[in-house]
Design a protein around this motif. Sequence first.
Motif, PDB file in Angstrom:
ATOM      1  N   THR A 143      17.993  37.124  39.682  1.00  0.00           N
ATOM      2  CA  THR A 143      19.333  36.752  39.199  1.00  0.00           C
ATOM      3  C   THR A 143      19.881  37.812  38.261  1.00  0.00           C
ATOM      4  N   VAL A 144      18.984  38.307  37.412  1.00  0.00           N
ATOM      5  CA  VAL A 144      19.417  39.358  36.483  1.00  0.00           C
ATOM      6  C   VAL A 144      19.843  40.599  37.233  1.00  0.00           C
ATOM      7  N   ASP A 145      18.988  40.949  38.260  1.00  0.00           N
ATOM      8  CA  ASP A 145      19.367  42.128  39.066  1.00  0.00           C
ATOM      9  C   ASP A 145      20.727  41.926  39.736  1.00  0.00           C
ATOM     10  N   SER A 146      20.888  40.701  40.296  1.00  0.00           N
ATOM     11  CA  SER A 146      22.182  40.413  40.945  1.00  0.00           C
ATOM     12  C   SER A 146      23.315  40.472  39.944  1.00  0.00           C
ATOM     13  N   LEU A 147      23.029  39.905  38.778  1.00  0.00           N
ATOM     14  CA  LEU A 147      24.085  39.933  37.759  1.00  0.00           C
ATOM     15  C   LEU A 147      24.385  41.360  37.332  1.00  0.00           C
ATOM     16  N   GLU A 148      23.366  42.216  37.265  1.00  0.00           N
ATOM     17  CA  GLU A 148      23.602  43.615  36.913  1.00  0.00           C
ATOM     18  C   GLU A 148      24.439  44.313  38.003  1.00  0.00           C
ATOM     19  N   ALA A 149      24.054  44.011  39.273  1.00  0.00           N
ATOM     20  CA  ALA A 149      24.857  44.594  40.362  1.00  0.00           C
ATOM     21  C   ALA A 149      26.292  44.095  40.297  1.00  0.00           C
ATOM     22  N   ILE A 150      26.378  42.779  39.980  1.00  0.00           N
ATOM     23  CA  ILE A 150      27.734  42.211  39.843  1.00  0.00           C
ATOM     24  C   ILE A 150      28.471  42.894  38.717  1.00  0.00           C
ATOM     25  N   HIS A 151      27.740  43.164  37.668  1.00  0.00           N
ATOM     26  CA  HIS A 151      28.366  43.845  36.529  1.00  0.00           C
ATOM     27  C   HIS A 151      28.852  45.233  36.932  1.00  0.00           C
ATOM     28  N   ASP A 152      27.969  45.953  37.661  1.00  0.00           N
ATOM     29  CA  ASP A 152      28.379  47.293  38.112  1.00  0.00           C
ATOM     30  C   ASP A 152      29.596  47.219  39.045  1.00  0.00           C
ATOM     31  N   ALA A 153      29.506  46.244  39.962  1.00  0.00           N
ATOM     32  CA  ALA A 153      30.657  46.081  40.877  1.00  0.00           C
ATOM     33  C   ALA A 153      31.915  45.714  40.116  1.00  0.00           C
ATOM     34  N   ALA A 154      31.723  44.864  39.129  1.00  0.00           N
ATOM     35  CA  ALA A 154      32.880  44.470  38.315  1.00  0.00           C
ATOM     36  C   ALA A 154      33.470  45.675  37.597  1.00  0.00           C
ATOM     37  N   GLU A 155      32.565  46.553  37.095  1.00  0.00           N
ATOM     38  CA  GLU A 155      33.066  47.759  36.444  1.00  0.00           C
ATOM     39  C   GLU A 155      33.822  48.648  37.440  1.00  0.00           C
ATOM     40  N   THR A 156      33.225  48.793  38.648  1.00  0.00           N
ATOM     41  CA  THR A 156      33.922  49.594  39.671  1.00  0.00           C
ATOM     42  C   THR A 156      35.273  48.973  40.015  1.00  0.00           C
ATOM     43  N   THR A 157      35.239  47.653  40.147  1.00  0.00           N
ATOM     44  CA  THR A 157      36.499  46.943  40.440  1.00  0.00           C
ATOM     45  C   THR A 157      37.510  47.155  39.336  1.00  0.00           C
ATOM     46  N   ALA A 158      37.042  47.078  38.137  1.00  0.00           N
ATOM     47  CA  ALA A 158      37.943  47.283  36.998  1.00  0.00           C
ATOM     48  C   ALA A 158      38.538  48.683  37.036  1.00  0.00           C
ATOM     49  N   THR A 159      37.657  49.661  37.370  1.00  0.00           N
ATOM     50  CA  THR A 159      38.167  51.042  37.463  1.00  0.00           C
ATOM     51  C   THR A 159      39.222  51.148  38.553  1.00  0.00           C
ATOM     52  N   GLY A 160      38.899  50.528  39.741  1.00  0.00           N
ATOM     53  CA  GLY A 160      39.884  50.551  40.829  1.00  0.00           C
ATOM     54  C   GLY A 160      41.173  49.868  40.432  1.00  0.00           C
ATOM     55  N   ILE A 161      40.999  48.764  39.702  1.00  0.00           N
ATOM     56  CA  ILE A 161      42.200  48.049  39.257  1.00  0.00           C
ATOM     57  C   ILE A 161      43.006  48.921  38.293  1.00  0.00           C
ATOM     58  N   ASP A 162      42.289  49.673  37.449  1.00  0.00           N
ATOM     59  CA  ASP A 162      42.990  50.598  36.549  1.00  0.00           C
ATOM     60  C   ASP A 162      43.751  51.647  37.349  1.00  0.00           C
ATOM     61  N   ASP A 163      43.078  52.170  38.412  1.00  0.00           N
ATOM     62  CA  ASP A 163      43.777  53.148  39.265  1.00  0.00           C
ATOM     63  C   ASP A 163      44.996  52.525  39.923  1.00  0.00           C
ATOM     64  N   VAL A 164      44.793  51.282  40.391  1.00  0.00           N
ATOM     65  CA  VAL A 164      45.935  50.581  40.996  1.00  0.00           C
ATOM     66  C   VAL A 164      47.045  50.400  39.986  1.00  0.00           C
ATOM     67  N   ALA A 165      46.667  50.048  38.795  1.00  0.00           N
ATOM     68  CA  ALA A 165      47.683  49.848  37.754  1.00  0.00           C
ATOM     69  C   ALA A 165      48.421  51.150  37.469  1.00  0.00           C
ATOM     70  N   ALA A 166      47.622  52.261  37.380  1.00  0.00           N
ATOM     71  CA  ALA A 166      48.267  53.550  37.118  1.00  0.00           C
ATOM     72  C   ALA A 166      49.210  53.925  38.261  1.00  0.00           C
ATOM     73  N   ALA A 167      48.693  53.746  39.508  1.00  0.00           N
ATOM     74  CA  ALA A 167      49.563  54.061  40.652  1.00  0.00           C
ATOM     75  C   ALA A 167      50.777  53.155  40.678  1.00  0.00           C
ATOM     76  N   THR A 168      50.536  51.889  40.333  1.00  0.00           N
ATOM     77  CA  THR A 168      51.664  50.948  40.302  1.00  0.00           C
ATOM     78  C   THR A 168      52.681  51.359  39.261  1.00  0.00           C
ATOM     79  N   GLU A 169      52.163  51.822  38.124  1.00  0.00           N
ATOM     80  CA  GLU A 169      53.083  52.275  37.073  1.00  0.00           C
ATOM     81  C   GLU A 169      53.907  53.478  37.555  1.00  0.00           C
ATOM     82  N   ARG A 170      53.188  54.434  38.194  1.00  0.00           N
ATOM     83  CA  ARG A 170      53.933  55.579  38.725  1.00  0.00           C
ATOM     84  C   ARG A 170      54.956  55.123  39.770  1.00  0.00           C
TER      85      ARG A 170
END
Length: 546
Positions: free
Chosen positions: A453-480
Amino acid sequence: MDPDETFGRGGLNGFVDVDELVADLGLDESEIAWRKDFIGFDEADAKRLADLEPLLRDNKNEIADDFYDKLLTYDQTRAVIDWSPKGIDALKETQSAYLVSLATGEYDRDYFANRARIGKLHELLDMPLKHYVGQYGVYYELLLDRLNERIQQQVVDAVEEWATDRDDETGRGLEGLADALGFGAGSAADDPALDASFESTLRDAIDDGMQDILALLRIINLDTQIAVETYVDSYAQRLERSIDRRHRLEQQVDKDVQRPLDELHEASEAVAEQAEAISQYGDEQATAVTHAGGDLDEISAAVEEIASAADDVSAESDRTERLAADGVDAADDALSDLEAIESATERAASAADDLATRTEEIDAILERLDDLADRTTMLATNAKIESSRSGAEEQTLVVIANEVRSFAERTKTDIADIEDAVEAIREDAVTTVEATEQAADRVDTGADAIRDTVDSLEAIHDAAETTATGIDDVAAATERQARSVEATADQVDDLSETADRLAETAESLAAASQEQTASLQTVREAVARLTEEEHSREPPVYEQLA
C-alpha cells in the motif's frame, strides 16, 4: 368612265399635295425645258409619240397583262402589289392608261406634275426604288417587241412603196427590185451594190423606226427622272425631318443629360473618395488580419501544447487511477488482515487475562504456602519450646502432629491445585502461543500489504506530482492562450470597427452608385430616344389606309 381618266386616281391621292411636290422638285417651265433639251426631246418626238398612240392603245391590255404576270412571279414585287389598295384588275387598268398617256400628253408642267404624283404614290406605297426603276426594264422588252414589229412593217412598206414607184418609172417590176439589190442583169458582176435610192429608202425606214424608239425612250426617261426625284425628295424630307428631330433631341438630350452628367460627375468624385477610403480601410483591415493571423498561430501552438499536455495528463491520470485502484485493493486486504490481527489480539488478550487469573490463583496458593511455611516455622518453634517443657511433651506433639498432618494435607491439596493451575497455564500458554503465532503471521501479511500500500501510495504520489506538473503546464498554456485570445479579441474588435467603417462607406458608395445609376438611366433613356427616333419612321400610307 374612260380608263385613261382613272390613271393615278386611286385612294392614295389624298395623301399627295401635287403643287407642294412640284414646288419641292423645282419643276417649273424652265426646268422642264432644260431637261427636254438635255436628252434631246422635242416637238418631233412629241409628234412621233402621237403617231404611236394607236399602237400603244391597241396593245395596252396585252402589255399590262404581260407586265403584271412578270411582276407577280417575284415575291418582293408581289408583296408590294399586295400592299396596294387597288386590286390586280384595277392596277392593270391603271397601267394600260399610263401606257396610252405616254403618247397623248402635252408634255408640259401639268404632264410632269402628274408624273411626279405617280412617282410619289409608288413611294407612298413603299415600293423600293429598285422595283420602280427596274420595272421599266420589263416595259422596254414589252414595248420594243411591238415597236420591232412596227419597224419591220415600216421597212416592208417602204420597200414596197419604192418598188411601186420604181416600176412606174421603169416598168420592169421585180427585175427593177433585183437590179436595186445588185442582182439584176444590168448590174456589174463584181459590184453587187444596192441601188442608192433603194438603200436610202431602207435607211430612212429603219431610221424612222429608231426615232420612234428614241422618242418613246426619251419620254420614259423623263418620267423616270421625275419618279426617281420624288423618291429622292421623300428621302431628303425624311432626312431633314430626321435631322430636325435629331437636332431637337440633341438639344433636349443635352438639356436632360447635363444635370445627370453633373450629378454623375459629383457622384463619381464621391465614389472615388469613398473608394480611396475603402482602400485605406482595406489596408488597415489587412494589417489587422495579419496580426490576428499571428495571434491565431500562437493560439494554435498553445492549443497544441495544451493538447500534448492534456494527453500526458490523461495518461498520468489513467496510471494514477490504476495505482489508486491497486492501493484500494491493497488497503482492503490490509484492512482484512488488520481485522484478523485484531481478532487474534483479542484472543491473545483473553488468554493473557486467563493467564493473569491463573497467576493470581497461583499467587494465592503461594501466599497460603507461605503462610503455611510461617505456621510450620512457628509450629516448629513452639514444638521446640514445648519440648523443653516438662509434662507437656506428649500433648504438644499430638498437636504438632495434627497440625503437620493438616498442613501436609492442605499442602498436598494446594500442590494439586498448583498442578491444575500450572496445567491450565500451560494450556493457556499454548493457546496464547498459537494466537500469537497467528497474530504474527497476520502481522507479517499485514505488513506486506501495508508495504504494498505504501509503495502504491508512493507511486500515486509520484503520479500526482507528475499530474500536478502537467496541470501547471496546462495552466501556463491556458494562460498564454487566454492572452492570445484577448489579443485576438482586440484585433477582432478593431476588425469589427473597420468593418463598420467599411459598411458605412459601402452604404455611402451604394447611395452614390444608386445616384449614378439613376443618372445613367436618365442618360440611357435620353440616348434611347435618340436611337428610337433615329430608327423610327411613320407607317406606310397603305398601312394607314388599312
